[in-house]
Design a protein around this motif. Structure first.
Motif, short mmCIF file in Angstrom:
data_model
loop_
_atom_site.label_atom_id
_atom_site.label_comp_id
_atom_site.label_asym_id
_atom_site.label_seq_id
_atom_site.Cartn_x
_atom_site.Cartn_y
_atom_site.Cartn_z
N LEU A 88 0.84 -1.18 0.00
CA LEU A 88 0.00 0.00 0.00
C LEU A 88 0.88 1.24 0.00
O LEU A 88 1.64 1.47 0.94
CB LEU A 88 -0.91 0.00 1.23
N TYR A 89 0.81 2.01 -1.06
CA TYR A 89 1.51 3.30 -1.14
C TYR A 89 0.56 4.34 -0.58
O TYR A 89 -0.56 4.51 -1.06
CB TYR A 89 1.87 3.62 -2.59
N GLN A 90 1.03 5.04 0.44
CA GLN A 90 0.12 5.91 1.17
C GLN A 90 0.79 7.18 1.66
O GLN A 90 2.01 7.30 1.68
CB GLN A 90 -0.44 5.16 2.38
N PHE A 91 -0.07 8.10 2.08
CA PHE A 91 0.28 9.31 2.81
C PHE A 91 -0.46 9.17 4.13
O PHE A 91 -1.68 9.30 4.18
CB PHE A 91 -0.16 10.53 2.00
N GLU A 92 0.24 8.88 5.19
CA GLU A 92 -0.36 8.36 6.41
C GLU A 92 -1.54 9.17 6.93
O GLU A 92 -2.56 8.62 7.37
CB GLU A 92 0.71 8.27 7.51
N PHE B 71 -2.60 4.13 -3.52
CA PHE B 71 -2.76 3.06 -4.49
C PHE B 71 -2.06 1.85 -3.95
O PHE B 71 -1.21 1.93 -3.06
CB PHE B 71 -2.26 3.46 -5.88
N LEU B 72 -2.46 0.69 -4.45
CA LEU B 72 -1.82 -0.53 -3.99
C LEU B 72 -1.33 -1.33 -5.18
O LEU B 72 -1.78 -1.16 -6.31
CB LEU B 72 -2.75 -1.36 -3.10
N VAL B 73 -0.36 -2.19 -4.89
CA VAL B 73 0.20 -3.08 -5.90
C VAL B 73 0.07 -4.51 -5.37
O VAL B 73 0.51 -4.80 -4.25
CB VAL B 73 1.67 -2.75 -6.18
N GLU B 74 -0.55 -5.36 -6.16
CA GLU B 74 -0.67 -6.78 -5.81
C GLU B 74 -0.41 -7.61 -7.06
O GLU B 74 -1.08 -7.44 -8.08
CB GLU B 74 -2.06 -7.10 -5.25
N ASP B 75 0.57 -8.48 -6.96
CA ASP B 75 0.93 -9.37 -8.08
C ASP B 75 1.18 -8.58 -9.36
O ASP B 75 0.77 -8.98 -10.46
CB ASP B 75 -0.18 -10.40 -8.31
N GLY B 76 1.83 -7.42 -9.22
CA GLY B 76 2.17 -6.60 -10.37
C GLY B 76 1.05 -5.71 -10.86
O GLY B 76 1.26 -4.90 -11.77
#
Length: 246
Positions: free
Chosen positions: A4-8, A52-57
């Motif tokens: 998970l790419y985030q801004f806390e 945004f999130l990254v899962e399995d590319g």
């Protein structure tokens, strides 16, 4: 594992974390401060927005799209109702939270000087020291312009507070009759979305007093928090990873 790419401090990132926590999906966090948006975020997400999130590319952006993706990929517990009427209400409440309540929390936390002194440092705590030093001077100007462009920033404070009182009354109305959740008999995306914004509103001095004056709303917030916060009894790799940041 999901990254998970985030801004806390963002309520939208909080919304996604709570969905992942509720579903007990393992994930790790990549914290991206505002100054790294161009260099980090746009490489993976052309829209240049968090979360945004990254899962399995696969890259999935926007908290609403992430919620729908997670409900399909990790369906237990289901957060988007199957019933068409309930699903429509869930959509309306989520959109209300994301597109309206969000600007009220921005107005309270970042444009009122006594609140901004507490929250501006939170905005930049992962930044370089120089950015942290100049942020208290520059960020309030930028954020006031952002809120003003939406319209809420142009309203007198007493009108904004009156609006928030009405929003809280609406939430209390949905919980009337002893309902535990905003829709139906279990937690849904509507609860998490509204909670994420109201959590930020309550963090301000003014919002704290207004929520405290409505025990029904405060009790509902406690239920959402208990269902979606990090679980101290869960020692899976995902929960450990969720607590780490680069």
């Amino acid at each position: 594992m999901i990254t998970l790419y985030q801004f806390e401090i963002s309520p939208f990132c909080d919304k996604v974390r709570r969905i992942l926590n509720l579903k007990r999906v393992p994930y790790r966090i990549e914290e991206v401060p505002p100054s790294k948006t161009l260099s980090v975020v746009r490489k993976l997400n052309p829209a240049g927005k968090l979360p945004f999130l990254v899962e399995d590319g696969r890259v999935v952006a926007d908290s609403t799209d992430i919620a729908w993706y997670l409900d399909e990929r990790h369906p237990e517990p289901r957060l988007i109702p199957e019933d068409p009427y309930q699903r429509a209400l869930c959509h309306v409440l989520e959109d209300w939270a994301d597109e309206s309540l969000y600007f009220y929390e921005m107005r309270l936390r970042f444009t009122l000087p006594h609140n901004a002194r507490r929250f501006i440092p939170e905005l930049v705590k992962y930044e370089r020291p120089l950015v942290q030093k100049i942020a208290p001077l520059a960020m309030p100007i930028v954020l006031r312009r952002t809120v003003a462009s939406q319209g809420i920033g142009k309203k007198p404070l007493e009108v904004v507070l009156r609006d928030i009182e009405r929003h809280l009354e609406a939430i209390q109305g949905l919980l009337a009759g002893g309902n535990d959740w905003l829709l139906g008999d279990h937690i849904t995306l509507a609860d998490i979305s509204v909670f994420a914004q109201l959590f930020c509103i309550r963090a301000s001095d003014e919002g704290s007093r207004m929520v405290a004056a409505r025990p029904v709303v405060a009790d509902w917030m406690a239920r959402v928090e208990g269902s979606t916060g990090p679980r101290s009894d869960d020692h899976s790799p995902g929960q450990a990873a969720a607590m780490s940041r680069r």
